[in-house]
Design a protein around this motif. Structure first.
Motif, short mmCIF file in Angstrom:
data_model
loop_
_atom_site.label_atom_id
_atom_site.label_comp_id
_atom_site.label_asym_id
_atom_site.label_seq_id
_atom_site.Cartn_x
_atom_site.Cartn_y
_atom_site.Cartn_z
N THR A 161 0.94 -1.28 -0.10
CA THR A 161 0.07 0.08 0.06
C THR A 161 0.66 1.46 0.11
O THR A 161 0.49 2.37 -0.60
CB THR A 161 -1.02 -0.05 1.15
OG1 THR A 161 -1.83 -1.21 1.22
CG2 THR A 161 -1.62 1.20 1.37
N GLN A 187 -7.31 0.07 -0.85
CA GLN A 187 -7.40 -1.04 -0.24
C GLN A 187 -8.73 -1.29 0.47
O GLN A 187 -9.43 -2.10 0.31
CB GLN A 187 -6.25 -1.44 0.87
CG GLN A 187 -6.50 -2.80 1.52
CD GLN A 187 -5.07 -2.97 2.29
OE1 GLN A 187 -4.04 -2.38 2.13
NE2 GLN A 187 -5.22 -4.03 2.81
N ASP A 216 -5.31 -1.85 -5.17
CA ASP A 216 -4.80 -2.43 -3.92
C ASP A 216 -5.40 -3.51 -3.14
O ASP A 216 -6.48 -3.31 -2.55
CB ASP A 216 -4.41 -1.11 -2.94
CG ASP A 216 -3.53 -1.43 -1.73
OD1 ASP A 216 -3.05 -2.54 -1.71
OD2 ASP A 216 -3.32 -0.30 -0.96
N GLU A 217 -5.13 -4.67 -3.18
CA GLU A 217 -5.79 -5.90 -2.71
C GLU A 217 -7.32 -5.80 -2.97
O GLU A 217 -8.07 -5.88 -2.20
CB GLU A 217 -5.63 -6.08 -1.20
CG GLU A 217 -4.00 -6.24 -0.78
CD GLU A 217 -3.82 -6.67 0.49
OE1 GLU A 217 -4.50 -7.32 0.92
OE2 GLU A 217 -2.82 -6.65 1.06
MG MG Z 1 -1.98 -2.65 2.09
#
Ligand code: MG
Ligand code: ADP
Lengths: 387, 311
Positions: free
Chosen positions: B48, B88, B164-165
């Motif tokens: 991140t 995320q 992000d993820e």
């Molecule tokens: Mg992260």
């Protein structure tokens, strides 16, 4: 083109803010509930004893005795004679602008009246006049204690026994030395004084809180990370966030004054334009303070704490809770830095004394300066960054 | 210019510290255009933080990065219309409806009203949200939220997309669908940088960088990484894995040992010659185990490249 896009983004942010506000029942309820609850709570406040009221005098007689009377009034500590006026009209003008709270008018025939008083006692005319800004009942209460101040006389001329009052000279119950002329709130009801002040207090509370939370909330919910990767500029975000609350602030002003006029029969002497102008300047000042807080606080809870931290001293020192003139000097200096202090003077001036906003400009510009400083600080602190 | 057209992202020695913690440690990246570039690493490995620096949201403590030919964070404002970022955490407004969220972002991106509407309609169709148009975002399921966030990130048709993820809150079926969408975007020319901690997702990427404790410990195509793994992988099938583990504990050249049901997966030093024989040597004859050398997978790559950090 750029400007148009900018305006488009500001409108988008404002519209989103209003949508969210409408769906947040609790906050929306607070907009209405805070003013009404406060109004009821403070509507019946208690009077305080006040000293060191700013005062001015016009002395048409200008004799040694008249000067002695003024010196005694000053020595009483109830009033501080800070200026000399050239006419009664000027005195009234200063009173209306809030530069003084008390004015003393000594008539040209002061010596005659002094003689009359010795001869006729009770039936004689008062020696002089006191003009009081009675919009604050506490002020009037304190000045009432001055009305029977024994008139001093030059020691050489004065028969010594007279000093001890009329009982010795055979005259019972001399008339009051001063005749009181209460201005603006002749019945001296405290609601009249409290309600305009409450406008300021409620705006301070809600405006600062709403804006301080507005940006922190975005940060906490994670949407700030999304927003700052868009073409939106910091100042657009700030202005877009503020605008809806300006409107809410004006609604609250209307609510407080409307209810105040209905329930507490507060006379509203200002024109709507003047009220709106004064409110807008103050709302802006409060909102920018909220913005600054929002750039400092990391969580909504911190924002709430900081808001409270800024609210409490304003509440205590601005002259809302305790009379300004009764506070020690250093407290007064601090209070001069607070927006509420200036707004209270403005709003009382225009609502209760019927002053025009332009006449109150000496209290408006500190508010404008305050807003400018806060906005500069806030915009300087806000970065399109997370660190 | 021709170079930066090839490489959409480049970074040299990109580093970020938080106090004494080095969250991202001298990362060198090269992400080619229209690729799906994976960022694989466990939680806290700095994925991140790296993405945030590349978006210009965080200031690097050291090093430089160029994104779409612009220096970040200095010229990051120039990226805003060209980059999409799916955070995320779900970062849309839960108290606004699906449509209101997208419409708001469209306005922020100054999309013309008619174009905005048609673009939103297209995306709602494409990401199967058309029937959720009026639903508050906060009441969507995990998969729906994720598709909405993707729609929001690509609304303005960015050249480069950071994810992000994106699949961490999503069930396996939705995850497969999601990757279909991502490859569709890459086919259309969008460069996608996607972080993940799922091996099977990482394996789909065109290119992969493995992050560990802020360091980029390996990169290349998934195939390259698996081919080049610096270890021999041995699998043991056994009825009594516990006993076999005990017997192998002291074996020389053993890098790691993991149990998967009745199988044990061993990573052995490359130098270990004749690994099957070596392993059998360690085991009792009555262990009843079958030993064979197998192809390394990404998990093995990961274990090997992060081993130094762990020990
Ligand atoms: Mg992260
Ligand atoms: N704002 C921050 N302040 C302090 N430490 C941070 C901050 N952001 C991330 N970190 C730390 O940096 C490291 C990397 O975090 P992150 O980039 O979020 O990892 P990942 O996304 O791979 O899980 C972690 O140890 C995390 O605790």
């Amino acid at each position: 083109m750029k400007l148009l896009e900018s305006v488009g983004r500001i409108v988008a942010i404002s519209r989103k803010e209003i949508r969210q506000l409408r769906r947040d029942r609790l906050t929306f309820g607070m907009v209405v509930a805070i003013p009404i609850v406060q109004l009821v709570l403070f509507g019946y406040a208690i009077n305080e004893d006040v000293r060191h009221l700013r005062a001015a005098a016009v002395d048409y007689a200008n004799t040694q005795n008249s000067r002695l009377l003024l010196a005694d009034a000053h020595a009483s500590q109830v009033i501080d004679l800070v200026r000399k006026a050239s006419s009664a009209e000027e005195l009234e003008e200063w009173l209306r602008r809030g530069e003084i709270r008390v004015g003393i008018v000594i008539p040209a025939d002061y010596e005659r009246r002094l003689e009359d008083r010795k001869r006729h006692g009770r039936s004689a005319r008062p020696l002089a006049q006191i003009l009081v800004d009675a919009s604050d009942p506490a002020t009037y209460g304190s000045v009432a204690g001055l009305l029977n101040l024994p008139p001093p006389e030059r020691p050489g001329i004065q028969p010594p026994r007279w000093r001890y009052g009329s009982a010795i000279s055979g005259v019972s119950n001399p008339p009051p030395t001063f005749e009181a002329r209460p201005f603006y709130n002749p019945e001296r009801r405290s609601a009249v004084h409290i309600v305009p002040g409450l406008v300021g207090v409620i705006l301070t509370m809600t405006m600062v809180l709403f804006t301080s939370v507005a940006i922190v909330r975005e940060r906490e919910r994670g949407s700030l990370e999304l927003l700052i990767t868009t073409p939106m500029k910091p100042v657009e975000l700030m202005v877009g966030k503020i605008l809806p609350y300006v409107l809410i602030g004006l609604i609250q002003v209307g609510l407080v004054l409307g209810v105040g006029a209905l329930i507490f029969r507060v006379p509203l002497r200002a024109t709507p334009q003047d009220t709106i102008v004064a409110a807008l300047v103050f709302i802006t000042a409060s909102l920018t303070l909220g913005l600054l807080i929002s750039t400092i606080a990391k969580t909504q809870f911190q924002a709430f704490q900081l808001t409270f931290f800024s609210f409490l001293p304003q509440m205590l020192l601005s002259g809302f809770m305790f009379p300004f003139d009764a506070m020690p000097r250093p407290a007064q200096w601090i209070a001069e830095l607070m927006p509420l202090t200036h707004f209270l003077r403005v709003i009382r001036g225009i609502l209760l004394r019927g002053a025009r906003v332009v006449e109150m400009r000496h209290e408006i510009w500190p508010l404008a300066v305050f807003a400018l400083v806060m906005l500069t600080l806030a915009a300087g602190r806000f970065r399109k960054r997370l660190d | 210019m021709s170079e930066s057209a090839e490489q959409v992202i480049r970074s040299q020695g990109l580093t970020r510290r938080f106090g004494s913690l080095v969250a991202v440690d001298h990362v060198d990246l090269e992400v080619p255009k229209a690729s799906v570039y994976g960022f694989l690493g466990p939680n806290g490995s700095g994925k991140t933080t790296t993405i945030r620096m590349l978006c210009g949201l965080l200031e690097p403590s050291e090093g430089k990065a160029q994104v779409l030919g612009l220096e970040v964070p200095k010229e990051a404002e120039g990226l805003r219309r060209r980059v999409g970022y799916m955070t995320q955490r779900f970062s849309l407004f839960e108290d606004l409806s699906v449509f209101e969220n997208l419409d708001f972002l469209g306005e922020i991106h100054s999309l013309k009203a008619s174009h905005r509407r048609s673009r939103i309609d297209t995306l709602l169709e494409r990401y199967r949200l058309a029937d959720r148009r009026k639903q508050r975002a906060g009441t969507l399921s995990g998969g729906q939220k994720q598709r909405l966030a993707l729609a929001a990130a690509v609304l303005h048709e960015p050249e480069l997309l950071f994810l992000d993820e994106p699949t961490s809150a999503v069930d396996p079926e939705n995850r497969r669908d999601f990757w279909e969408s991502i490859f569709q975007l890459a086919d259309e020319g969008t460069t996608v940088l996607c972080s993940t901690h799922y091996m099977e997702e990482a394996e789909r990427c065109h290119l992969l960088a493995i992050l560990d404790h802020g360091k980029l410990v390996a990169n290349g195509t998934p195939q390259q990484l698996m081919d080049d793994v610096d270890a021999t992988v041995v699998e043991i099938q056994t009825e009594d894995p516990r006993r076999v583990r005990e017997q192998l504990a002291g074996m020389t050249g053993l890098l790691s040992l993991a149990q998967l049901g009745n199988r044990l997966r061993l990573l052995l030093h490359r130098e270990v010659e004749n690994p099957v024989w070596q392993v059998e040597e360690e085991l009792d004859i009555d262990a009843g185990a079958t030993v064979q050398v197998v192809r390394p997978n990404l998990e093995d790559v990961f274990v090997v490249v992060t081993r130094d950090e762990v020990s």
